[in-house]
Design a protein around this motif. Structure first.
Motif, PDB file in Angstrom:
ATOM      1  N   THR A 197       3.046   0.860 -10.917  1.00 40.47           N
ATOM      2  CA  THR A 197       3.671  -0.113 -10.015  1.00 40.47           C
ATOM      3  C   THR A 197       3.375  -1.530 -10.469  1.00 40.47           C
ATOM      4  OG1 THR A 197       3.358   1.444  -8.180  1.00 40.47           O
ATOM      5  CG2 THR A 197       3.881  -0.826  -7.609  1.00 40.47           C
ATOM      6  N   THR A 198       4.399  -2.348 -10.544  1.00 36.54           N
ATOM      7  CA  THR A 198       4.231  -3.744 -10.952  1.00 36.54           C
ATOM      8  C   THR A 198       4.161  -4.652  -9.723  1.00 36.54           C
ATOM      9  OG1 THR A 198       6.603  -4.225 -11.026  1.00 36.54           O
ATOM     10  CG2 THR A 198       5.605  -3.277 -13.019  1.00 36.54           C
ATOM     11  N   LEU A 241       0.824  -1.212   0.000  1.00 35.52           N
ATOM     12  CA  LEU A 241       0.000   0.000   0.000  1.00 35.52           C
ATOM     13  C   LEU A 241       0.852   1.253   0.000  1.00 35.52           C
ATOM     14  CD1 LEU A 241      -2.777  -1.029   2.543  1.00 35.52           C
ATOM     15  CD2 LEU A 241      -3.117  -0.531   0.123  1.00 35.52           C
ATOM     16  N   ARG A 242       1.938   1.244   0.767  1.00 31.84           N
ATOM     17  CA  ARG A 242       2.820   2.419   0.793  1.00 31.84           C
ATOM     18  C   ARG A 242       3.398   2.697  -0.589  1.00 31.84           C
ATOM     19  NH1 ARG A 242       4.404   0.275   5.853  1.00 31.84           N
ATOM     20  NH2 ARG A 242       6.187  -0.788   4.919  1.00 31.84           N
ATOM     21  N   LEU A 243       3.813   1.637  -1.290  1.00 34.88           N
ATOM     22  CA  LEU A 243       4.406   1.827  -2.612  1.00 34.88           C
ATOM     23  C   LEU A 243       3.345   2.258  -3.624  1.00 34.88           C
ATOM     24  CD1 LEU A 243       6.951   1.705  -4.309  1.00 34.88           C
ATOM     25  CD2 LEU A 243       6.446  -0.694  -4.811  1.00 34.88           C
ATOM     26  N   LEU A 244       2.162   1.663  -3.569  1.00 32.71           N
ATOM     27  CA  LEU A 244       1.091   2.049  -4.488  1.00 32.71           C
ATOM     28  C   LEU A 244       0.705   3.516  -4.287  1.00 32.71           C
ATOM     29  CD1 LEU A 244      -1.177  -1.120  -4.263  1.00 32.71           C
ATOM     30  CD2 LEU A 244       0.025  -0.324  -6.312  1.00 32.71           C
ATOM     31  N   ALA A 245       0.643   3.941  -3.034  1.00 32.42           N
ATOM     32  CA  ALA A 245       0.294   5.326  -2.745  1.00 32.42           C
ATOM     33  C   ALA A 245       1.369   6.287  -3.231  1.00 32.42           C
ATOM     34  CB  ALA A 245       0.072   5.502  -1.244  1.00 32.42           C
ATOM     35  N   LYS A 246       2.612   5.904  -3.086  1.00 35.09           N
ATOM     36  CA  LYS A 246       3.730   6.785  -3.454  1.00 35.09           C
ATOM     37  C   LYS A 246       3.978   6.817  -4.954  1.00 35.09           C
ATOM     38  CE  LYS A 246       8.699   7.377  -2.653  1.00 35.09           C
ATOM     39  NZ  LYS A 246       9.890   6.855  -1.929  1.00 35.09           N
ATOM     40  N   GLN A 247       3.893   5.666  -5.582  1.00 35.55           N
ATOM     41  CA  GLN A 247       4.363   5.538  -6.967  1.00 35.55           C
ATOM     42  C   GLN A 247       3.227   5.584  -7.996  1.00 35.55           C
ATOM     43  OE1 GLN A 247       7.874   3.010  -7.614  1.00 35.55           O
ATOM     44  NE2 GLN A 247       6.596   1.794  -8.987  1.00 35.55           N
ATOM     45  N   GLY A 248       2.010   5.243  -7.558  1.00 37.47           N
ATOM     46  CA  GLY A 248       0.885   5.205  -8.482  1.00 37.47           C
ATOM     47  C   GLY A 248       0.490   3.769  -8.798  1.00 37.47           C
ATOM     48  N   GLU A 252      -8.477   8.657  13.027  1.00 32.49           N
ATOM     49  CA  GLU A 252      -7.121   8.644  13.579  1.00 32.49           C
ATOM     50  C   GLU A 252      -6.097   8.209  12.539  1.00 32.49           C
ATOM     51  OE1 GLU A 252      -4.543   6.506  17.173  1.00 32.49           O
ATOM     52  OE2 GLU A 252      -6.731   6.370  17.157  1.00 32.49           O
ATOM     53  N   ASP A 253      -6.433   7.157  11.785  1.00 32.46           N
ATOM     54  CA  ASP A 253      -5.481   6.673  10.793  1.00 32.46           C
ATOM     55  C   ASP A 253      -5.351   7.645   9.635  1.00 32.46           C
ATOM     56  OD1 ASP A 253      -3.980   3.912  10.328  1.00 32.46           O
ATOM     57  OD2 ASP A 253      -4.572   4.736   8.389  1.00 32.46           O
ATOM     58  N   PHE A 254      -6.444   8.287   9.234  1.00 26.61           N
ATOM     59  CA  PHE A 254      -6.367   9.281   8.163  1.00 26.61           C
ATOM     60  C   PHE A 254      -5.445  10.430   8.572  1.00 26.61           C
ATOM     61  CE2 PHE A 254     -10.611   8.505   5.730  1.00 26.61           C
ATOM     62  CZ  PHE A 254     -10.132   7.273   5.326  1.00 26.61           C
ATOM     63  N   LEU A 255      -5.515  10.832   9.833  1.00 27.98           N
ATOM     64  CA  LEU A 255      -4.658  11.920  10.306  1.00 27.98           C
ATOM     65  C   LEU A 255      -3.191  11.487  10.338  1.00 27.98           C
ATOM     66  CD1 LEU A 255      -6.850  13.324  13.210  1.00 27.98           C
ATOM     67  CD2 LEU A 255      -6.370  14.444  11.017  1.00 27.98           C
ATOM     68  N   GLU A 256      -2.926  10.247  10.745  1.00 27.75           N
ATOM     69  CA  GLU A 256      -1.551   9.766  10.863  1.00 27.75           C
ATOM     70  C   GLU A 256      -0.937   9.412   9.510  1.00 27.75           C
ATOM     71  OE1 GLU A 256      -1.546   6.501  13.548  1.00 27.75           O
ATOM     72  OE2 GLU A 256      -2.032   7.720  15.310  1.00 27.75           O
ATOM     73  N   ASN A 257      -1.769   9.042   8.546  1.00 27.82           N
ATOM     74  CA  ASN A 257      -1.279   8.591   7.237  1.00 27.82           C
ATOM     75  C   ASN A 257      -1.976   9.364   6.119  1.00 27.82           C
ATOM     76  OD1 ASN A 257       0.342   5.970   8.048  1.00 27.82           O
ATOM     77  ND2 ASN A 257      -1.601   5.878   9.157  1.00 27.82           N
ATOM     78  N   ARG A 258      -1.983  10.686   6.240  1.00 32.19           N
ATOM     79  CA  ARG A 258      -2.783  11.524   5.352  1.00 32.19           C
ATOM     80  C   ARG A 258      -2.430  11.314   3.879  1.00 32.19           C
ATOM     81  NH1 ARG A 258      -2.071  16.319   2.868  1.00 32.19           N
ATOM     82  NH2 ARG A 258      -0.051  16.603   3.867  1.00 32.19           N
ATOM     83  N   GLU A 259      -1.156  11.430   3.519  1.00 32.96           N
ATOM     84  CA  GLU A 259      -0.784  11.350   2.113  1.00 32.96           C
ATOM     85  C   GLU A 259      -1.114   9.982   1.522  1.00 32.96           C
ATOM     86  OE1 GLU A 259       3.245  12.482   1.510  1.00 32.96           O
ATOM     87  OE2 GLU A 259       2.975  14.522   2.287  1.00 32.96           O
ATOM     88  N   LYS A 260      -0.857   8.936   2.294  1.00 33.64           N
ATOM     89  CA  LYS A 260      -1.146   7.585   1.823  1.00 33.64           C
ATOM     90  C   LYS A 260      -2.646   7.393   1.641  1.00 33.64           C
ATOM     91  CE  LYS A 260       0.731   4.351   4.227  1.00 33.64           C
ATOM     92  NZ  LYS A 260       0.969   3.264   5.214  1.00 33.64           N
TER      93      LYS A 260
END
Length: 212
Positions: free
Chosen positions: A40-41, A29-36, A105-113
């Motif tokens: 992402t393969t 999920l972190r990579l998909l959020a960051k890279q698109g 809470e999670d949206f606030l802690e992981n907003r960009e993702k």
């Protein structure tokens, strides 16, 4: 991100498998959020989690499955919160507060993702369709939970409507929050959208009069 609550009675092997799946899912999920999503393969997702492609497919059927599994987990958290709400609470309030407890809470802690994943789900047809299917299932589950809270054997049309409207409001709140890059407080967005949804059904539409 969210962690699945372990059901009682899991064996050590089952707990280990769930832990691996959670860690693999978080890394993907972190990579998909960051890279698109399209960029992402599966090989990159596996590498980000430190596993082989074969191991990845043991836990997830596809890239889409990573995000849908995450959405299903959010749904489980919402369901748990609905079930824990006070029995006398109005259905709309119970759903709104359950969604807040499960997500804010999670949206606030992981907003960009979170913003990136919401946008992927909105923009990519396959994910949008799978999300709609998941919401249909969650609507029925919430209606059942509301009925149980009210001491009923099955949901009434009113409770089914409340569950459906609550999830429509949740979807609208997600879209509004992501459109603003997550700058607004998610709880305030949820409150505003639920208030608008309630007003839409509590006030008659203006009528148009024709001049004679």
């Amino acid at each position: 991100m969210w962690r699945r609550t372990e059901p009682p009675g899991l064996t050590l092997a089952e707990r280990k498998r769930q832990l691996v799946r959670d860690e693999l899912g978080d890394a993907a999920l972190r990579l998909l959020a960051k890279q698109g999503f399209e960029e992402t393969t599966v090989d990159q997702l596996a590498a980000a989690a430190g596993v082989s492609r074969r191991t990845f497919f043991r836990y997830f059927a596809s890239k889409e499955d990573v995000i849908i599994s995450f959405l299903a987990l959010v749904g489980e958290q919402i369901m748990a919160e609905v079930q824990a709400r006070p029995a006398g609470e109005p259905p709309a309030v119970a759903i709104r507060e359950a969604i807040k407890a499960a997500t804010v809470e999670d949206f606030l802690e992981n907003r960009e993702k979170a913003v990136a994943l919401i946008r992927h789900t909105q923009r990519i047809p396959a994910l949008r369709a799978r999300f709609a299917e998941r919401q249909d299932l969650l609507r029925d589950e919430i209606a059942e939970a509301l009925a149980h809270r009210a001491g009923l054997s099955e949901p009434t049309p009113r409770l089914q409507f409340a569950a459906g409207l609550g999830l429509l409001a949740f979807g609208a709140a997600l879209a509004r929050w992501a459109a603003g890059d997550g700058r607004e407080h998610p709880a305030e967005v949820l409150d505003a959208v639920f208030a608008e949804a309630g007003q839409a059904f509590s006030h008659p539409s203006p009528t148009t009069t024709t001049a004679h």
